[in-house]
Motif scaffolding. Structure first.
Motif, PDB file in Angstrom:
ATOM      1  N   ASN A 147      13.698  12.234  75.830  1.00 57.32           N
ATOM      2  CA  ASN A 147      13.686  13.689  75.926  1.00 57.32           C
ATOM      3  C   ASN A 147      14.571  14.272  74.827  1.00 57.32           C
ATOM      4  OD1 ASN A 147      12.109  13.654  78.265  1.00 57.32           O
ATOM      5  ND2 ASN A 147      13.902  13.442  79.561  1.00 57.32           N
ATOM      6  N   LYS A 148      14.567  15.578  74.720  1.00 52.70           N
ATOM      7  CA  LYS A 148      15.440  16.235  73.739  1.00 52.70           C
ATOM      8  C   LYS A 148      16.907  15.928  74.010  1.00 52.70           C
ATOM      9  CE  LYS A 148      12.368  20.120  72.868  1.00 52.70           C
ATOM     10  NZ  LYS A 148      12.190  21.566  73.001  1.00 52.70           N
ATOM     11  N   ASN A 149      17.289  15.952  75.279  1.00 52.40           N
ATOM     12  CA  ASN A 149      18.695  15.810  75.649  1.00 52.40           C
ATOM     13  C   ASN A 149      19.083  14.418  76.130  1.00 52.40           C
ATOM     14  OD1 ASN A 149      19.025  18.550  75.092  1.00 52.40           O
ATOM     15  ND2 ASN A 149      18.401  19.098  77.180  1.00 52.40           N
ATOM     16  N   SER A 150      18.124  13.578  76.441  1.00 53.01           N
ATOM     17  CA  SER A 150      18.475  12.266  76.972  1.00 53.01           C
ATOM     18  C   SER A 150      17.455  11.224  76.548  1.00 53.01           C
ATOM     19  CB  SER A 150      18.569  12.318  78.497  1.00 53.01           C
ATOM     20  OG  SER A 150      17.291  12.537  79.046  1.00 53.01           O
ATOM     21  N   ARG A 151      17.840   9.993  76.762  1.00 54.27           N
ATOM     22  CA  ARG A 151      16.998   8.866  76.409  1.00 54.27           C
ATOM     23  C   ARG A 151      17.191   7.789  77.468  1.00 54.27           C
ATOM     24  NH1 ARG A 151      17.095   6.148  70.505  1.00 54.27           N
ATOM     25  NH2 ARG A 151      15.263   4.857  70.823  1.00 54.27           N
ATOM     26  N   ASP A 160      11.927   8.865  85.965  1.00 56.58           N
ATOM     27  CA  ASP A 160      12.592   9.476  84.815  1.00 56.58           C
ATOM     28  C   ASP A 160      12.851   8.459  83.702  1.00 56.58           C
ATOM     29  OD1 ASP A 160      12.723  11.972  86.016  1.00 56.58           O
ATOM     30  OD2 ASP A 160      14.651  11.539  86.978  1.00 56.58           O
ATOM     31  N   ASP A 195       7.959   6.844  79.996  1.00 60.30           N
ATOM     32  CA  ASP A 195       7.163   7.888  79.375  1.00 60.30           C
ATOM     33  C   ASP A 195       5.686   7.555  79.562  1.00 60.30           C
ATOM     34  OD1 ASP A 195       6.024   9.849  77.875  1.00 60.30           O
ATOM     35  OD2 ASP A 195       7.047   9.347  76.006  1.00 60.30           O
ATOM     36  N   LYS A 219      11.433   6.635  78.420  1.00 57.99           N
ATOM     37  CA  LYS A 219      11.288   8.068  78.177  1.00 57.99           C
ATOM     38  C   LYS A 219      12.343   8.553  77.195  1.00 57.99           C
ATOM     39  CE  LYS A 219       9.798  10.732  81.456  1.00 57.99           C
ATOM     40  NZ  LYS A 219       9.687  11.513  82.693  1.00 57.99           N
TER      41      LYS A 219
END
Length: 180
Positions: A75-79, A47, A50, A73
């Motif tokens: 994401n829309k909700n996390s980094r 996770d 990327d 990675k």
């Protein structure tokens, strides 16, 4: 007086042995000495990295040396806390992991505190880095929030090879100069 000195040495060394942890040989499931295929599979499942971006690449420097470079990675909700990871191989074995952290999310001093709590005081500390090591692994923390895991056995082997190449080059140079 001698008895007090001996007792204090025994207490110090026994507490050091009891409370110092073995140095971990990698990041999460990715461990030093794994094959490139094993590491690649774990990176794909992670996770933190990327692998769908085009920037996830493998570079071959020498016949037996490769580096996998991968971004953290997003994401829309996390980094991920990791901005970029580098996994360096020699003879298809992972010997160096370099993780550049997002210093806005996790700072050098956060990591310094974590590793000091985990492993005890660093074996080496200067204004820009801290190092913890055992007989097999060295963990290096560098400003700005970079963590490295190094296989000392492989590193020492590579240094010996390099020294041998330097000796050979020096001999060639001396022979060349003699024959001028």
């Amino acid at each position: 007086m001698k008895l007090k000195l001996i007792l204090s040495i025994l207490i110090f060394t026994s507490s050091y042995i009891l409370f110092s942890a073995d140095i971990e040989s990698g990041y999460k499931d990715i461990k030093l000495n794994m094959s490139k295929d094993e590491v690649t599979d774990l990176i794909k499942k992670s996770d933190d990295f990327d692998t769908k971006r085009d920037e996830a690449i493998t570079i071959r420097f020498e016949p037996d040396t490769e580096i996998i470079t991968v971004f953290g990675k997003i994401n829309k909700n996390s980094r991920s806390f990791i901005k970029r990871g580098f996994f360096q191989f020699s003879d298809d074995k992972l010997y160096l992991i370099t993780l550049n952290m997002d210093e806005k999310r996790i700072g050098y001093y956060d990591l310094l505190k974590h590793y000091t709590n985990k492993y005890g005081n660093p074996t080496n500390l200067d204004p820009n880095s801290a190092t913890w090591e055992d007989s097999n692994t060295r963990v290096i923390l560098e400003k700005k929030s970079t963590v490295k895991f190094l296989d000392l056995n492989k590193w020492n082997e590579l240094l010996k090879q390099e020294d041998g190449q330097k000796d050979e080059e020096r001999e060639k140079r001396e022979d060349f100069i003699k024959n001028m």
